[in-house]
Design an enzyme around this catalytic site. Structure first.
Site, mmCIF file in Angstrom:
data_model
loop_
_atom_site.group_PDB
_atom_site.id
_atom_site.type_symbol
_atom_site.label_atom_id
_atom_site.label_comp_id
_atom_site.label_asym_id
_atom_site.label_seq_id
_atom_site.Cartn_x
_atom_site.Cartn_y
_atom_site.Cartn_z
ATOM 1 N N LYS A 69 0.891 -1.285 -0.001
ATOM 2 C CA LYS A 69 0.062 0.019 0.002
ATOM 3 C C LYS A 69 0.958 1.163 0.125
ATOM 4 C CE LYS A 69 -3.927 -2.253 2.500
ATOM 5 N NZ LYS A 69 -4.561 -2.210 3.562
ATOM 6 N N CYS A 86 -0.397 0.851 6.127
ATOM 7 C CA CYS A 86 -0.689 0.271 7.379
ATOM 8 C C CYS A 86 -1.628 -1.083 7.023
ATOM 9 C CB CYS A 86 -1.456 0.973 8.614
ATOM 10 S SG CYS A 86 -0.283 2.140 9.317
ATOM 11 N N ASP A 87 -1.457 -2.178 7.796
ATOM 12 C CA ASP A 87 -2.398 -3.125 7.332
ATOM 13 C C ASP A 87 -2.604 -3.938 8.484
ATOM 14 O OD1 ASP A 87 -4.125 -4.585 5.007
ATOM 15 O OD2 ASP A 87 -3.292 -6.157 6.095
ATOM 16 N N SER A 88 -3.682 -4.700 8.885
ATOM 17 C CA SER A 88 -3.889 -5.152 10.328
ATOM 18 C C SER A 88 -4.458 -6.729 9.994
ATOM 19 C CB SER A 88 -4.747 -4.582 11.075
ATOM 20 O OG SER A 88 -4.175 -3.226 11.542
ATOM 21 N N GLY A 123 1.126 -4.207 10.293
ATOM 22 C CA GLY A 123 2.290 -3.758 9.580
ATOM 23 C C GLY A 123 2.231 -2.468 9.575
#
Length: 220
Positions: A69, A86-88, A123
């Protein structure tokens, strides 16, 4: 590691995420980012990485998607800035869980989660796209924050009512700690901001790595 600058000159931040919760977390910390949503195909990105490197740990999936991203948005940015992706994902029984595909999956997820604990991995990937004469380093770096989440023994009726609100379908792990799902989280171990989707302590460390002080980030 470069020392954070003592300059009072604001450093712009682009947030490569459409998450209202991440934006609210930054704003509550006094940071006003520009939001640019990426067009990353998450399933394709993970599939490609697995084909190349084999099975991925849940924390690595979060970091992989955060980087994808960030890099997608950084390629579009024309101004001198820092870009954050960001990624969860939720890890439960060693499996990776992002947003549920539909209400049926959300209900099943909650039946598995209730009375148990999972690990929420977020992340974070940062690119320094500032011009060199503005202190830019050209760095690209990232890390994952992980927080253990304990879930309540919710009833079938509570699950049904919660899923009917639509909230679980919009968030990784099918729950929030800062919204309607907060009553179903009995405790956390680690950074609570991370459960919302963005670890402020980790972000502070990442921007310090490129010489940016916390109180100039996204200000002005």
């Amino acid at each position: 590691m470069p020392h954070p600058t003592s300059s009072t000159t604001p450093v712009a931040l682009v947030l490569a995420s459409q998450s209202p919760a991440r934006l609210a977390t930054l704003r509550a910390a006094g940071i006003e980012p520009q939001v640019v949503v990426s067009d990353v195909d998450e399933e394709a990105a993970v599939a490609q990485a697995r084909a190349a490197y084999g099975e991925l740990e849940p924390a690595d999936v979060a970091l992989l998607l955060a980087r994808a991203k960030c890099e997608a948005v950084a390629s579009q940015v024309e101004t001198s800035t820092l870009v954050l992706g960001c990624d969860s994902v939720l890890e439960l029984d060693g499996e990776v869980h992002g947003k549920p595909a539909d209400a049926a999956e959300a209900r099943e997820r909650w039946r598995r989660m209730r009375g148990r604990s999972g690990v929420l991995h977020t992340g974070h990937w940062l690119r320094d796209e500032r011009d060199e004469d503005e202190g830019g380093t050209g760095a690209t770096l990232g890390a994952t924050a992980s927080t253990t989440v304990h879930f309540a023994e919710v009833t079938d009726d509570e699950i049904e009512a919660y899923v009917a609100t639509g909230e679980p379908l919009r968030v990784a792990g099918a729950f929030t700690v800062d919204g309607l799902g907060g009553a179903f989280v009995t405790g956390i171990e680690g950074d609570h901001h991370n459960v919302v989707g963005l670890s402020l302590p980790l972000l502070r460390e990442l921007v310090a790595e490129v010489g940016v002080g916390w109180f100039v980030l996204g200000r002005g």
